[in-house]
Motif scaffolding. Structure first.
Motif, PDB file in Angstrom:
ATOM      1  N   CYS A   8      27.335  37.120  40.449  1.00 55.38           N
ATOM      2  CA  CYS A   8      28.656  36.766  39.939  1.00 55.38           C
ATOM      3  C   CYS A   8      28.607  36.852  38.421  1.00 55.38           C
ATOM      4  O   CYS A   8      27.531  36.811  37.828  1.00 55.38           O
ATOM      5  CB  CYS A   8      29.074  35.368  40.393  1.00 55.38           C
ATOM      6  SG  CYS A   8      27.957  34.057  39.868  1.00 55.38           S
ATOM      7  N   CYS A   9      29.759  36.989  37.788  1.00 54.73           N
ATOM      8  CA  CYS A   9      29.811  37.141  36.337  1.00 54.73           C
ATOM      9  C   CYS A   9      29.290  35.867  35.665  1.00 54.73           C
ATOM     10  O   CYS A   9      29.593  34.753  36.088  1.00 54.73           O
ATOM     11  CB  CYS A   9      31.232  37.434  35.880  1.00 54.73           C
ATOM     12  SG  CYS A   9      31.312  37.754  34.103  1.00 54.73           S
ATOM     13  N   GLN A  10      28.495  36.060  34.615  1.00 58.14           N
ATOM     14  CA  GLN A  10      27.873  34.932  33.910  1.00 58.14           C
ATOM     15  C   GLN A  10      28.602  34.590  32.611  1.00 58.14           C
ATOM     16  O   GLN A  10      28.185  33.690  31.892  1.00 58.14           O
ATOM     17  CB  GLN A  10      26.411  35.275  33.591  1.00 58.14           C
ATOM     18  CG  GLN A  10      25.567  35.478  34.832  1.00 58.14           C
ATOM     19  CD  GLN A  10      25.426  34.198  35.628  1.00 58.14           C
ATOM     20  OE1 GLN A  10      25.052  33.164  35.098  1.00 58.14           O
ATOM     21  NE2 GLN A  10      25.742  34.253  36.914  1.00 58.14           N
ATOM     22  N   ASN A  11      29.682  35.314  32.319  1.00 61.50           N
ATOM     23  CA  ASN A  11      30.442  35.040  31.092  1.00 61.50           C
ATOM     24  C   ASN A  11      31.329  33.808  31.313  1.00 61.50           C
ATOM     25  O   ASN A  11      32.221  33.833  32.169  1.00 61.50           O
ATOM     26  CB  ASN A  11      31.301  36.269  30.753  1.00 61.50           C
ATOM     27  CG  ASN A  11      32.176  36.044  29.548  1.00 61.50           C
ATOM     28  OD1 ASN A  11      32.142  34.991  28.920  1.00 61.50           O
ATOM     29  ND2 ASN A  11      32.982  37.042  29.231  1.00 61.50           N
ATOM     30  N   PRO A  12      31.095  32.712  30.540  1.00 60.31           N
ATOM     31  CA  PRO A  12      31.887  31.488  30.760  1.00 60.31           C
ATOM     32  C   PRO A  12      33.384  31.681  30.540  1.00 60.31           C
ATOM     33  O   PRO A  12      34.188  30.891  31.051  1.00 60.31           O
ATOM     34  CB  PRO A  12      31.301  30.483  29.750  1.00 60.31           C
ATOM     35  CG  PRO A  12      30.404  31.254  28.847  1.00 60.31           C
ATOM     36  CD  PRO A  12      30.111  32.575  29.486  1.00 60.31           C
ATOM     37  N   ASP A  13      33.777  32.731  29.806  1.00 66.67           N
ATOM     38  CA  ASP A  13      35.199  32.963  29.543  1.00 66.67           C
ATOM     39  C   ASP A  13      35.850  33.936  30.534  1.00 66.67           C
ATOM     40  O   ASP A  13      37.029  34.266  30.385  1.00 66.67           O
ATOM     41  CB  ASP A  13      35.380  33.513  28.114  1.00 66.67           C
ATOM     42  CG  ASP A  13      34.865  32.531  27.076  1.00 66.67           C
ATOM     43  OD1 ASP A  13      35.015  31.305  27.289  1.00 66.67           O
ATOM     44  OD2 ASP A  13      34.294  32.983  26.059  1.00 66.67           O
ATOM     45  N   CYS A  14      35.086  34.407  31.496  1.00 63.91           N
ATOM     46  CA  CYS A  14      35.616  35.405  32.445  1.00 63.91           C
ATOM     47  C   CYS A  14      36.447  34.721  33.537  1.00 63.91           C
ATOM     48  O   CYS A  14      36.027  33.702  34.095  1.00 63.91           O
ATOM     49  CB  CYS A  14      34.455  36.164  33.085  1.00 63.91           C
ATOM     50  SG  CYS A  14      35.003  37.414  34.273  1.00 63.91           S
ATOM     51  N   PRO A  15      37.611  35.285  33.862  1.00 64.33           N
ATOM     52  CA  PRO A  15      38.414  34.696  34.942  1.00 64.33           C
ATOM     53  C   PRO A  15      37.720  34.775  36.307  1.00 64.33           C
ATOM     54  O   PRO A  15      38.045  34.004  37.215  1.00 64.33           O
ATOM     55  CB  PRO A  15      39.703  35.530  34.930  1.00 64.33           C
ATOM     56  CG  PRO A  15      39.367  36.781  34.211  1.00 64.33           C
ATOM     57  CD  PRO A  15      38.256  36.452  33.251  1.00 64.33           C
ATOM     58  N   PHE A  41      27.580  45.116  34.750  1.00 67.15           N
ATOM     59  CA  PHE A  41      28.801  45.194  33.963  1.00 67.15           C
ATOM     60  C   PHE A  41      29.928  44.541  34.759  1.00 67.15           C
ATOM     61  O   PHE A  41      30.063  44.771  35.962  1.00 67.15           O
ATOM     62  CB  PHE A  41      29.141  46.667  33.687  1.00 67.15           C
ATOM     63  CG  PHE A  41      30.472  46.863  33.033  1.00 67.15           C
ATOM     64  CD1 PHE A  41      30.672  46.518  31.709  1.00 67.15           C
ATOM     65  CD2 PHE A  41      31.531  47.403  33.745  1.00 67.15           C
ATOM     66  CE1 PHE A  41      31.906  46.699  31.105  1.00 67.15           C
ATOM     67  CE2 PHE A  41      32.764  47.587  33.151  1.00 67.15           C
ATOM     68  CZ  PHE A  41      32.956  47.233  31.824  1.00 67.15           C
ATOM     69  N   CYS A  42      30.705  43.708  34.069  1.00 66.57           N
ATOM     70  CA  CYS A  42      31.858  43.070  34.708  1.00 66.57           C
ATOM     71  C   CYS A  42      33.130  43.760  34.240  1.00 66.57           C
ATOM     72  O   CYS A  42      33.423  43.775  33.043  1.00 66.57           O
ATOM     73  CB  CYS A  42      31.912  41.578  34.362  1.00 66.57           C
ATOM     74  SG  CYS A  42      33.391  40.763  35.013  1.00 66.57           S
ATOM     75  N   ARG A  43      33.871  44.331  35.174  1.00 64.49           N
ATOM     76  CA  ARG A  43      35.105  45.037  34.834  1.00 64.49           C
ATOM     77  C   ARG A  43      36.205  44.064  34.401  1.00 64.49           C
ATOM     78  O   ARG A  43      37.089  44.419  33.633  1.00 64.49           O
ATOM     79  CB  ARG A  43      35.570  45.847  36.050  1.00 64.49           C
ATOM     80  CG  ARG A  43      36.671  46.812  35.723  1.00 64.49           C
ATOM     81  CD  ARG A  43      36.870  47.872  36.759  1.00 64.49           C
ATOM     82  NE  ARG A  43      37.083  47.308  38.084  1.00 64.49           N
ATOM     83  CZ  ARG A  43      37.084  48.013  39.204  1.00 64.49           C
ATOM     84  NH1 ARG A  43      36.895  49.303  39.160  1.00 64.49           N
ATOM     85  NH2 ARG A  43      37.271  47.443  40.364  1.00 64.49           N
ATOM     86  N   SER A  44      36.143  42.825  34.841  1.00 59.82           N
ATOM     87  CA  SER A  44      37.186  41.853  34.492  1.00 59.82           C
ATOM     88  C   SER A  44      37.138  41.451  33.022  1.00 59.82           C
ATOM     89  O   SER A  44      38.166  41.318  32.377  1.00 59.82           O
ATOM     90  CB  SER A  44      37.045  40.597  35.346  1.00 59.82           C
ATOM     91  OG  SER A  44      37.159  40.913  36.701  1.00 59.82           O
ATOM     92  N   CYS A  45      35.911  41.220  32.492  1.00 64.46           N
ATOM     93  CA  CYS A  45      35.802  40.732  31.110  1.00 64.46           C
ATOM     94  C   CYS A  45      35.042  41.696  30.216  1.00 64.46           C
ATOM     95  O   CYS A  45      34.853  41.419  29.035  1.00 64.46           O
ATOM     96  CB  CYS A  45      35.122  39.361  31.087  1.00 64.46           C
ATOM     97  SG  CYS A  45      33.385  39.405  31.572  1.00 64.46           S
ATOM     98  N   LYS A  46      34.599  42.824  30.757  1.00 65.77           N
ATOM     99  CA  LYS A  46      33.873  43.875  30.014  1.00 65.77           C
ATOM    100  C   LYS A  46      32.515  43.405  29.485  1.00 65.77           C
ATOM    101  O   LYS A  46      31.991  43.967  28.539  1.00 65.77           O
ATOM    102  CB  LYS A  46      34.698  44.421  28.837  1.00 65.77           C
ATOM    103  CG  LYS A  46      36.143  44.738  29.155  1.00 65.77           C
ATOM    104  CD  LYS A  46      36.258  45.899  30.098  1.00 65.77           C
ATOM    105  CE  LYS A  46      37.727  46.290  30.309  1.00 65.77           C
ATOM    106  NZ  LYS A  46      38.010  46.680  31.671  1.00 65.77           N
TER     107      LYS A  46
HETATM  108 ZN   LIG Z   1      33.266  38.794  33.815  1.00 71.06          ZN
END
Ligand SMILES: [Zn+2]
Length: 125
Positions: A8-15, A41-46
């Motif tokens: 799962c995306c690890q960026n705290p600001d990613c939706p 790579f996360c397409r949602s938050c780049k």
């Molecule tokens: Zn993300």
């Protein structure tokens, strides 16, 4: 190697942070010595991040197999020195990974365990 749906995306600001199997993540590139660590790579938050981010393997310099060997020996009740001898790493390395795994597991514990008996060594809990 784990399939992309296990991440799962690890960026705290990613939706989409923390959501698995949403189709937002792709393996893209490699990292580490010998390029053995996949980048995601996360397409949602780049954002780009290592497949190890957010795991006990983050910042690890040992190969995954060796870390898992260390932790499996500990899980089966082997001591630090015995694990060190059997896996072929320094005993201080074993201790470091045990501490990292414990810290990592502690953050999951309140979410996954319904009830924990009180620990007399930690008053107020
Ligand atoms: Zn993300």
């Amino acid at each position: 190697m784990q399939p992309i749906d296990h991440f799962c995306c690890q960026n705290p600001d990613c939706p989409d942070r923390g959501s698995r199997g949403q189709g937002n993540l792709f393996f893209r590139g490699w990292s580490g010595k010998g390029k053995r660590i996949r980048m995601i790579f996360c397409r949602s938050c780049k954002a780009h991040f290592s497949e190890r981010k957010g795991t006990v393997l983050e910042q690890s310099r040992l190969p995954d197999r060796k870390v898992l060997d260390v932790l499996n020996h500990i899980r089966e009740g082997c001591g630090t020195r015995g694990t060190s001898r059997m896996v072929g790493v320094d005993k201080n390395t074993v201790t470091r990974y045990v501490l990292m795994a414990g810290t990592h597991a502690k953050s999951l514990h309140p979410e996954l365990v319904a009830f924990s008996p009180s620990d007399p060594r930690s008053p107020g809990r």
